[in-house]
Design an enzyme around this catalytic site. Structure first.
Site, PDB file in Angstrom:
ATOM      1  N   CYS A 224      23.824 -19.636  -7.934  1.00  0.00           N
ATOM      2  CA  CYS A 224      25.037 -20.087  -8.600  1.00  0.00           C
ATOM      3  C   CYS A 224      25.013 -21.558  -8.996  1.00  0.00           C
ATOM      4  O   CYS A 224      24.378 -22.378  -8.358  1.00  0.00           O
ATOM      5  CB  CYS A 224      26.276 -19.863  -7.745  1.00  0.00           C
ATOM      6  SG  CYS A 224      26.341 -18.221  -7.032  1.00  0.00           S
TER       7      CYS A 224
ATOM      8  N   ARG B  12      20.641 -20.965 -12.809  1.00  0.00           N
ATOM      9  CA  ARG B  12      20.922 -20.693 -11.393  1.00  0.00           C
ATOM     10  C   ARG B  12      21.588 -19.333 -11.185  1.00  0.00           C
ATOM     11  O   ARG B  12      21.871 -18.942 -10.047  1.00  0.00           O
ATOM     12  CB  ARG B  12      21.830 -21.791 -10.819  1.00  0.00           C
ATOM     13  CG  ARG B  12      21.288 -23.194 -10.980  1.00  0.00           C
ATOM     14  CD  ARG B  12      22.253 -24.216 -10.432  1.00  0.00           C
ATOM     15  NE  ARG B  12      22.354 -24.110  -8.995  1.00  0.00           N
ATOM     16  CZ  ARG B  12      21.554 -24.729  -8.136  1.00  0.00           C
ATOM     17  NH1 ARG B  12      20.613 -25.528  -8.585  1.00  0.00           N
ATOM     18  NH2 ARG B  12      21.702 -24.573  -6.840  1.00  0.00           N
TER      19      ARG B  12
ATOM     20  N   TRP C  11      25.204 -15.880  -9.467  1.00  0.00           N
ATOM     21  CA  TRP C  11      24.148 -14.902  -9.184  1.00  0.00           C
ATOM     22  C   TRP C  11      24.603 -14.209  -7.905  1.00  0.00           C
ATOM     23  O   TRP C  11      24.641 -14.805  -6.837  1.00  0.00           O
ATOM     24  CB  TRP C  11      22.800 -15.592  -8.973  1.00  0.00           C
ATOM     25  CG  TRP C  11      21.674 -14.627  -8.778  1.00  0.00           C
ATOM     26  CD1 TRP C  11      20.950 -13.998  -9.752  1.00  0.00           C
ATOM     27  CD2 TRP C  11      21.112 -14.190  -7.531  1.00  0.00           C
ATOM     28  NE1 TRP C  11      19.990 -13.194  -9.188  1.00  0.00           N
ATOM     29  CE2 TRP C  11      20.060 -13.291  -7.829  1.00  0.00           C
ATOM     30  CE3 TRP C  11      21.390 -14.467  -6.189  1.00  0.00           C
ATOM     31  CZ2 TRP C  11      19.299 -12.671  -6.845  1.00  0.00           C
ATOM     32  CZ3 TRP C  11      20.626 -13.849  -5.217  1.00  0.00           C
ATOM     33  CH2 TRP C  11      19.593 -12.960  -5.550  1.00  0.00           C
TER      34      TRP C  11
ATOM     35  N   ASN D  37      28.445 -22.328  -4.008  1.00  0.00           N
ATOM     36  CA  ASN D  37      27.040 -21.932  -4.148  1.00  0.00           C
ATOM     37  C   ASN D  37      26.442 -21.947  -2.748  1.00  0.00           C
ATOM     38  O   ASN D  37      26.552 -22.937  -2.035  1.00  0.00           O
ATOM     39  CB  ASN D  37      26.313 -22.940  -5.046  1.00  0.00           C
ATOM     40  CG  ASN D  37      24.801 -22.822  -4.921  1.00  0.00           C
ATOM     41  OD1 ASN D  37      24.276 -21.721  -4.792  1.00  0.00           O
ATOM     42  ND2 ASN D  37      24.120 -23.947  -4.941  1.00  0.00           N
ATOM     43  N   GLY D  38      25.848 -20.837  -2.338  1.00  0.00           N
ATOM     44  CA  GLY D  38      25.239 -20.758  -1.008  1.00  0.00           C
ATOM     45  C   GLY D  38      25.590 -19.440  -0.348  1.00  0.00           C
ATOM     46  O   GLY D  38      26.074 -18.516  -1.008  1.00  0.00           O
TER      47      GLY D  38
ATOM     48  N   GLU E  92      -0.102 -11.581 -11.042  1.00  0.00           N
ATOM     49  CA  GLU E  92       0.828 -12.349 -11.863  1.00  0.00           C
ATOM     50  C   GLU E  92       1.232 -11.550 -13.113  1.00  0.00           C
ATOM     51  O   GLU E  92       2.402 -11.521 -13.502  1.00  0.00           O
ATOM     52  CB  GLU E  92       0.186 -13.701 -12.230  1.00  0.00           C
ATOM     53  CG  GLU E  92       1.020 -14.610 -13.112  1.00  0.00           C
ATOM     54  CD  GLU E  92       2.415 -14.882 -12.605  1.00  0.00           C
ATOM     55  OE1 GLU E  92       2.729 -14.603 -11.431  1.00  0.00           O
ATOM     56  OE2 GLU E  92       3.237 -15.346 -13.410  1.00  0.00           O
TER      57      GLU E  92
ATOM     58  N   LYS F 207       5.073 -10.400 -14.037  1.00  0.00           N
ATOM     59  CA  LYS F 207       5.707 -10.808 -15.292  1.00  0.00           C
ATOM     60  C   LYS F 207       6.230  -9.592 -16.047  1.00  0.00           C
ATOM     61  O   LYS F 207       7.334  -9.582 -16.564  1.00  0.00           O
ATOM     62  CB  LYS F 207       4.674 -11.568 -16.133  1.00  0.00           C
ATOM     63  CG  LYS F 207       5.217 -12.643 -16.946  1.00  0.00           C
ATOM     64  CD  LYS F 207       5.278 -14.000 -16.276  1.00  0.00           C
ATOM     65  CE  LYS F 207       5.838 -14.048 -14.893  1.00  0.00           C
ATOM     66  NZ  LYS F 207       5.755 -15.343 -14.271  1.00  0.00           N
TER      67      LYS F 207
ATOM     68  N   GLU G 201       9.371  -7.982 -14.259  1.00  0.00           N
ATOM     69  CA  GLU G 201      10.627  -8.740 -14.212  1.00  0.00           C
ATOM     70  C   GLU G 201      11.353  -8.798 -15.546  1.00  0.00           C
ATOM     71  O   GLU G 201      12.584  -8.927 -15.569  1.00  0.00           O
ATOM     72  CB  GLU G 201      10.434 -10.144 -13.618  1.00  0.00           C
ATOM     73  CG  GLU G 201       9.698 -11.136 -14.475  1.00  0.00           C
ATOM     74  CD  GLU G 201       9.688 -12.542 -13.861  1.00  0.00           C
ATOM     75  OE1 GLU G 201       8.646 -13.174 -13.884  1.00  0.00           O
ATOM     76  OE2 GLU G 201      10.737 -12.992 -13.374  1.00  0.00           O
TER      77      GLU G 201
ATOM     78  N   HIS H 280      -8.403   3.735  -1.810  1.00  0.00           N
ATOM     79  CA  HIS H 280      -7.774   3.783  -0.484  1.00  0.00           C
ATOM     80  C   HIS H 280      -6.315   4.230  -0.561  1.00  0.00           C
ATOM     81  O   HIS H 280      -5.578   4.077   0.414  1.00  0.00           O
ATOM     82  CB  HIS H 280      -7.887   2.421   0.205  1.00  0.00           C
ATOM     83  CG  HIS H 280      -9.301   2.020   0.481  1.00  0.00           C
ATOM     84  ND1 HIS H 280     -10.096   2.685   1.394  1.00  0.00           N
ATOM     85  CD2 HIS H 280     -10.087   1.068  -0.064  1.00  0.00           C
ATOM     86  CE1 HIS H 280     -11.305   2.134   1.419  1.00  0.00           C
ATOM     87  NE2 HIS H 280     -11.320   1.149   0.527  1.00  0.00           N
TER      88      HIS H 280
ATOM     89  N   LYS I 263      16.719 -18.447 -12.410  1.00  0.00           N
ATOM     90  CA  LYS I 263      15.547 -19.319 -12.524  1.00  0.00           C
ATOM     91  C   LYS I 263      15.215 -20.005 -11.201  1.00  0.00           C
ATOM     92  O   LYS I 263      14.061 -20.209 -10.884  1.00  0.00           O
ATOM     93  CB  LYS I 263      15.806 -20.365 -13.611  1.00  0.00           C
ATOM     94  CG  LYS I 263      14.624 -21.256 -13.925  1.00  0.00           C
ATOM     95  CD  LYS I 263      13.513 -20.481 -14.597  1.00  0.00           C
ATOM     96  CE  LYS I 263      12.268 -21.312 -14.795  1.00  0.00           C
ATOM     97  NZ  LYS I 263      11.076 -20.450 -14.941  1.00  0.00           N
TER      98      LYS I 263
HETATM   99  C1  F6R Z   1       8.575 -15.258 -11.813  1.00  0.00           C
HETATM  100  C2  F6R Z   1       9.101 -16.476 -11.203  1.00  0.00           C
HETATM  101  C3  F6R Z   1       9.422 -16.443  -9.763  1.00  0.00           C
HETATM  102  C4  F6R Z   1       9.254 -17.854  -9.140  1.00  0.00           C
HETATM  103  C5  F6R Z   1       9.748 -17.840  -7.693  1.00  0.00           C
HETATM  104  C6  F6R Z   1       9.515 -19.178  -7.027  1.00  0.00           C
HETATM  105  O1  F6R Z   1       8.305 -15.431 -13.155  1.00  0.00           O
HETATM  106  O2  F6R Z   1       9.300 -17.457 -11.857  1.00  0.00           O
HETATM  107  O3  F6R Z   1       8.672 -15.506  -9.072  1.00  0.00           O
HETATM  108  O4  F6R Z   1       7.914 -18.218  -9.190  1.00  0.00           O
HETATM  109  O5  F6R Z   1      11.098 -17.532  -7.678  1.00  0.00           O
HETATM  110  O6  F6R Z   1      10.171 -20.191  -7.713  1.00  0.00           O
HETATM  111  P1  F6R Z   1       9.739 -21.690  -7.571  1.00  0.00           P
HETATM  112  O7  F6R Z   1       8.376 -21.839  -8.159  1.00  0.00           O
HETATM  113  O8  F6R Z   1      10.770 -22.464  -8.300  1.00  0.00           O
HETATM  114  O9  F6R Z   1       9.713 -22.001  -6.102  1.00  0.00           O
END
Ligand code: F6R
Length: 593
Positions: free
Chosen positions: A2, A27, A73, A99-100, A470, A474, A477, A493, A588
């Protein structure tokens, strides 16, 4: 997680709050709301959906002197109108944005219910506004009510609170960020500096368990015990804060295409006159350590796997990469002199902040690799190295991942004292541009073929396995397709049971040591009906491979071939008609554990 914004005494406060919430929607963006403190009531407009949607619910003329806003969020309770913030107290005298996470909210809620207080939402946040409002009935003093509430609340909170009849904006904070911005004739609060940076460069940082209030003229802060404290303001620059798509349809596409520039910028920053340019004491601490412990989450964790391999292969220093949220509950310290490296694009990830507290108790040396100067982790670690990737707006991390891997490589190369590694990295950048200029159509073709599939697998070994992890994250998500990364050798396995007619399997073959084994894996999945898409490097390629990339040193795979994976995820999401930059259920910066 948030985002919070508030203002007092500001001309056109409503526009400031709306724009501020848009800036903070990294956020969280599942709901939003604003409270206006009026003479006789607190007016609240809120709903599930975007900040613009909520703004459209507010009558044109609505404005006020004291306002608080929130972008959410969801942690407790679905994203709907009732659970959106601000929350009004049971007697309509107070409104709050939070927020929290309030850990003991059930206990507190039951206590308040037993006193006859009623609740509307499923949130933990409503408990705080009702707690403060109920204590206020006894104290008739808001500050005293907040002070007492802080002693009862367990958990993390950054809170903006308004009280009917008082031209004040109250604040309280613990383990979640909250900044006060000092204006001329007005003051502001926000979760970070970005909504306020056009208005001021002067900020007060609230410490844990501190509380107080702002008026249009002053900011008054107290410690947990009610001691009034004077705080010097800190200055923050507008750098790193602007969000601009630069003509691209989405931030994600723009950010993928910034990767070569970002890596060149890192090179320029961390090398000078053919030598590495890192803090000498940092390099010496790493050299003296007998183990590197990496802590990260999601994409940053994936970058740490690549970094771990660099340390082991190039320096023969053993490493362990841990998922922060796992390690926090079972901390391990391999080696006699471990050196800890945190990796976090945002520098605000709650799981990592938890780990940092554990590491600090052991007085071990720490480095944070982050994109965010001034973030909690950046301030808390002994050493920090900045990614200089520029703001990454898209929730799916791309350029920050590439920068994390590149910076880890530069650190290892600096410890080794080998400038050629950095030069090789720079010399390989045209291959990324080549991918951009020549392979997008092929990637789009693959995206079209896989976009309606239910499940997709990525296969690789070694560096190609880290890349698969990775690539798979990607894709899932932003396209909401189930996907998994499997180490080639692990197929037999168990996971091979999932392969059936038409299952897409995307295979990376960029490492000559594992190439032959991967070709064997391809035969195994093909004979079970899989539709295989191979992404290989020239010397290891076969004619049937879908994408063949020019040669480069194989340790650069995660930087170079990741761009193919990023484009693929982007186009699948785009073709499915999703909001690429703001995938559902995500945010994010993950500021809750
Ligand atoms: C996926 C992504 C997340 C972040 C994760 C950690 O695309 O961005 O998996 O990598 O939430 O975030 P940070 O790097 O900000 O600690």
């Amino acid at each position: 997680m948030c985002g919070i914004v508030g203002s007092i005494g500001k001309n056109n406060g409503r526009d400031f709050i709306i724009e501020g919430l848009k800036t903070l929607d990294y956020r969280g963006y599942d709901s939003a709301g604003i409270a206006f403190l009026k003479e006789k009531e607190i007016k609240i407009y809120k709903d599930a959906g975007s900040v613009s949607h909520v703004n459209s619910l507010i009558p044109n003329k609505e404005n006020g002197n004291v306002l608080i806003g929130h972008t959410r969020w969801a942690t407790h309770g679905k994203p709907n109108m009732i659970n959106s913030h601000p929350h009004l107290s049971f007697n309509k005298q107070f409104a709050l944005v939070h927020n929290g996470v309030i850990e003991n909210f059930v206990e507190l809620k039951n206590k308040l219910i037993s006193k006859g207080i009623t609740f509307n939402s499923d949130t933990d946040s409503e408990v705080v506004v009702n707690l403060i409002a109920s204590i206020y009935i006894d104290t008739n003093d808001v500050l005293e009510a907040i002070k007492r509430a802080i002693k009862e609340i367990k958990g993390s909170y950054a809170i903006g609170l308004i009280h009917l009849g008082e031209d004040k904006l109250y604040v309280l904070k613990n383990a979640s960020p909250l900044l006060i911005g000092l204006g001329e004739g007005y003051n502001m609060i926000a979760s970070d500096a970005s909504p306020m940076i056009e208005e001021t460069s002067k900020f007060l940082e609230l410490g844990d368990e501190e509380y107080g209030y702002i008026t249009s003229k002053e900011a008054i802060i107290y410690t947990r015990d009610g001691k009034h404290i004077h705080k010097d303001y800190v200055t923050k620059e507008a750098e790193m804060i602007r969000h601009d798509k630069n003509g691209y349809d989405h931030f994600m596409l723009k950010e993928i295409e910034e990767i070569p520039t970002v890596i060149k910028r890192l090179f320029d920053f961390y090398t000078k006159d053919n030598e590495y340019h890192f803090n000498k004491s940092l390099i010496s601490k790493i050299k003296k350590s007998d183990h590197i412990i990496f802590l990260g989450c999601g994409t940053s964790y994936h970058a740490s796997l690549v970094g771990g391999r660099y340390f082991e292969e190039m320096l023969e220093i053993p490493t362990a990469s841990y998922i922060a949220s796992e390690w926090a509950f079972h901390p391990m310290f391999p080696g006699k002199k471990p050196f800890i490296i945190f990796i976090s694009q945002s520098g605000e990830t709650a799981d990592l902040i938890h780990c940092m507290k554990i590491v600090k108790e052991r007085h071990l040396d720490t480095l944070i690799i982050t994109n965010t100067k001034g973030s909690t982790l950046e301030r808390g670690c002994d050493y920090s190295l900045i990614l200089h990737a520029g703001v990454e707006v898209s929730v799916a991390s791309t350029k920050a991942y590439a920068a994390q891997v590149a910076l880890l490589l530069l650190i290892v190369a600096a410890v080794k004292g080998d400038i050629n590694i950095a030069k090789e990295m720079i010399a390989s950048l045209p291959i990324i541009s080549h991918i951009k200029d020549n392979y997008k159509d092929k990637i789009k073709e693959i995206a079209n073929e896989i976009k309606d599939k239910k499940s997709i697998f990525y296969l690789g070994r070694g560096y190609d396995y880290y890349l698969s992890l990775e690539a798979s994250l990607k894709l899932k998500e932003i396209s909401y397709i189930h996907s998994e990364a499997i180490a080639g050798g692990e197929l037999k396995h168990g996971p091979i049971a999932l392969i059936e007619d038409g299952t897409p399997v995307i295979v990376f073959i960029t490492d000559k040591v594992t190439a032959a084994s991967m070709r064997g894996n391809i035969e195994e999945v093909k004979s079970r009906g899989a539709s295989v898409y191979v992404i290989s490097t020239k010397n290891l390629s076969r004619d049937s491979d879908k994408i063949i990339i020019e040669e480069y040193p194989s340790y650069l795979s995660s930087i170079i071939v990741s761009t193919v994976a990023f484009y693929l995820a982007y186009y699948v999401s785009l073709f499915k008609g999703y909001d690429v930059d703001k995938p559902r259920n995500l945010a994010k910066s993950v500021t809750v554990e």
